[in-house]
Design a protein around this motif. Structure first.
Motif, PDB file in Angstrom:
ATOM      1  N   LEU A  80       1.267  -1.674   0.392  1.00 53.21           N
ATOM      2  CA  LEU A  80      -0.182   0.128   0.239  1.00 53.21           C
ATOM      3  C   LEU A  80       1.321   1.525  -0.369  1.00 53.21           C
ATOM      4  O   LEU A  80       0.419   2.639  -1.063  1.00 53.21           O
ATOM      5  N   LEU A  81       2.322   1.215   0.738  1.00 52.08           N
ATOM      6  CA  LEU A  81       2.732   2.468   0.627  1.00 52.08           C
ATOM      7  C   LEU A  81       3.182   2.569  -0.670  1.00 52.08           C
ATOM      8  O   LEU A  81       3.850   4.162  -1.076  1.00 52.08           O
ATOM      9  N   VAL A  82       3.894   1.336  -1.143  1.00 50.32           N
ATOM     10  CA  VAL A  82       4.132   1.540  -2.547  1.00 50.32           C
ATOM     11  C   VAL A  82       3.425   2.126  -3.558  1.00 50.32           C
ATOM     12  O   VAL A  82       3.576   2.944  -4.152  1.00 50.32           O
ATOM     13  N   LEU A  83       2.220   2.061  -3.741  1.00 47.56           N
ATOM     14  CA  LEU A  83       1.185   2.377  -4.605  1.00 47.56           C
ATOM     15  C   LEU A  83       0.692   3.828  -4.175  1.00 47.56           C
ATOM     16  O   LEU A  83       0.299   4.554  -5.348  1.00 47.56           O
ATOM     17  N   GLY A  84       0.948   4.126  -2.669  1.00 48.21           N
ATOM     18  CA  GLY A  84       0.542   5.717  -2.694  1.00 48.21           C
ATOM     19  C   GLY A  84       1.734   5.720  -3.137  1.00 48.21           C
ATOM     20  O   GLY A  84       1.579   7.310  -3.648  1.00 48.21           O
ATOM     21  N   LEU A  85       2.962   5.770  -3.012  1.00 42.13           N
ATOM     22  CA  LEU A  85       4.559   6.296  -3.594  1.00 42.13           C
ATOM     23  C   LEU A  85       4.082   7.134  -5.049  1.00 42.13           C
ATOM     24  O   LEU A  85       5.061   7.877  -5.548  1.00 42.13           O
ATOM     25  N   VAL A  86       3.885   5.760  -5.434  1.00 48.96           N
ATOM     26  CA  VAL A  86       3.968   5.804  -7.102  1.00 48.96           C
ATOM     27  C   VAL A  86       2.607   6.495  -8.003  1.00 48.96           C
ATOM     28  O   VAL A  86       3.091   7.802  -8.393  1.00 48.96           O
ATOM     29  N   PRO A 121       6.680   7.355 -12.260  1.00 51.98           N
ATOM     30  CA  PRO A 121       7.478   7.841 -10.767  1.00 51.98           C
ATOM     31  C   PRO A 121       8.602   8.054 -11.244  1.00 51.98           C
ATOM     32  O   PRO A 121       9.385   7.264 -11.887  1.00 51.98           O
ATOM     33  N   TYR A 122       8.818   8.314 -10.084  1.00 51.37           N
ATOM     34  CA  TYR A 122      10.230   8.679 -10.010  1.00 51.37           C
ATOM     35  C   TYR A 122      10.700   7.594  -9.191  1.00 51.37           C
ATOM     36  O   TYR A 122      10.277   6.044  -8.786  1.00 51.37           O
ATOM     37  N   PRO A 123      11.577   7.421  -9.884  1.00 51.63           N
ATOM     38  CA  PRO A 123      12.909   7.756 -10.644  1.00 51.63           C
ATOM     39  C   PRO A 123      13.275   7.368 -12.241  1.00 51.63           C
ATOM     40  O   PRO A 123      14.236   8.185 -12.379  1.00 51.63           O
TER      41      PRO A 123
END
Length: 397
Positions: A80-86, A121-123
């Motif tokens: 979930l955190l990864v999806l939010g960051l993406v 998304p970054y990077p």
């Protein structure tokens, strides 16, 4: 368990003959305070996280269920955190005064206008947003220090075309070209330093081609335009993506060491110019007046000449008319001319008549009766006098 004090473990045994933990405490049954079990703490934390992400269900019954739930909870949280960051790094906003420069692995791929945009998304992709409407000003030859500006001699002292040293300070205002924002970011490492160096070079070239008095008076605008055009042309050659909006001269003075002498020279030149202007004014007054007098004399002479010529031509025509009449009747014309001439010659003289009787020896005086007549008072008196005169004249004869 790490805190299990069994006889065969030998891990944390005291030196006094009893089983003790790492903090010198005895086993739980011995009546001492035993530290909390780390596995129990981790299990409880996993249960709480599982309850949060599973909709508030209670803990599973049994150690196996707790272990399975503890394995799924952190993974789900990480995903979930990864999806939010993406999602967060995939959207970006460009303000109204900016341009969006999108880089894919450091390579410029596109330029976007103000607004909300989507990217990888970054990077994978990153965005740079330079402000393209902001005006930046650079002062050359002077620095602001608190309230009073400070002159920088190595920048301000320049040599003019008439071999004078002049102290010049000026400012350059520039902004980023909206259509060349990527060039501004990547072609020049230090844009402000580049603008300053090129502007100082262009100003020295323009000052070297001008005189100091021109720089201080009528040549300021021309020098400013020349420097701005040369600076813009050079920066375009560099591909700097910079637009020069204004170059403004702030001070054009001689160095402080010779300022008094220079002012004396300027005052002398002003006096010279004033004297020249006065002389030109006097010349402009006297010369037209002399030309007017000359024209007047010339016109008078021409008028006199025309008059003389006209009178001569009139006399000649009158003579020719008399001559023509004389040819027709010579005796009568001769006598008439003689009488008219005598009347003209003797009209204002005393008159004596010589009587031709008795051999012409007697003198007959002339009595001017007309001169003895009184002035007529009215028309009747005039007529009476005229009648009396006629009668006297008749009796005298």
């Amino acid at each position: 368990m790490p805190w299990s004090n069994q006889n065969g473990g030998g891990g944390w045994q005291g030196g006094g003959g009893g089983n003790r933990g790492p903090w010198g405490q005895g086993p739980q049954g011995g009546g001492g305070n035993q530290p909390p079990d780390l596995d129990e703490l981790l299990r409880r934390a996993q249960e709480k996280l599982r309850q949060v992400f599973s909709g508030g269900n209670g803990p599973a019954g049994g150690g196996t269920g707790a272990g399975a739930g503890g394995g799924r909870g952190p993974a789900f949280l990480i995903v979930l955190l990864v999806l939010g960051l993406v999602a967060y790094s995939s959207f970006f906003r460009v303000n109204a005064n900016e341009k969006g420069i999108v880089l894919r692995f450091g390579d410029h791929v596109r330029t976007v206008e103000p607004g909300l945009h989507l990217k990888f998304p970054y990077p994978i992709e990153t965005v740079l947003t330079p402000a393209v409407t902001n005006i930046t000003s650079i002062d050359i030859g002077i620095r602001g220090s608190g309230g009073a500006p400070v002159t920088v001699p190595e920048e301000s002292l320049m040599l003019t075309g008439d071999e004078n040293i002049v102290d010049i300070s000026f400012s350059v205002q520039w902004r980023i070209k909206a259509e060349e924002a990527a060039n501004f970011l990547f072609n020049v490492e230090n844009p402000e330093f580049a603008v300053k160096a090129v502007a100082e070079s262009m100003m020295r070239e323009a000052v070297g081609a001008s005189r100091i008095d021109v720089l201080q008076t009528t040549g300021r605008n021309e020098v400013q335009n020349t420097v701005r055009e040369g600076l813009q042309r050079t920066l375009d050659g560099y591909g700097a993506g910079i637009e020069i909006t204004e170059v403004k001269l702030q001070k054009v003075d001689p160095p402080a060491q010779v300022l008094d002498a220079f002012r004396d020279v300027q005052a002398a030149r002003a006096d010279q110019e004033r004297a020249r202007n006065q002389a030109e004014t006097y010349a402009n007054t006297v010369i037209p007046r002399a030309r007017g007098d000359a024209a007047k004399i010339t016109q008078a002479a021409e008028a006199y000449r025309e008059q003389v010529v006209a009178e001569a031509e009139g006399d000649a025509q009158r003579f020719m008319a008399i001559y023509n009449e004389y040819r027709k009747a010579q005796a009568v014309t001769r006598k008439r001319i003689y009488i008219e001439t005598m009347q003209e010659v003797l009209g204002d003289t005393n008159k004596l008549f010589l009587n031709g009787v008795d051999g012409g020896q007697g003198i007959l005086p002339y009595l001017p009766l007309n001169e003895l007549k009184p002035a007529p008072a009215s028309g009747a008196a005039s007529n009476a006098s005229s009648s009396a005169s006629n009668q006297n004249a008749t009796g005298g004869r």
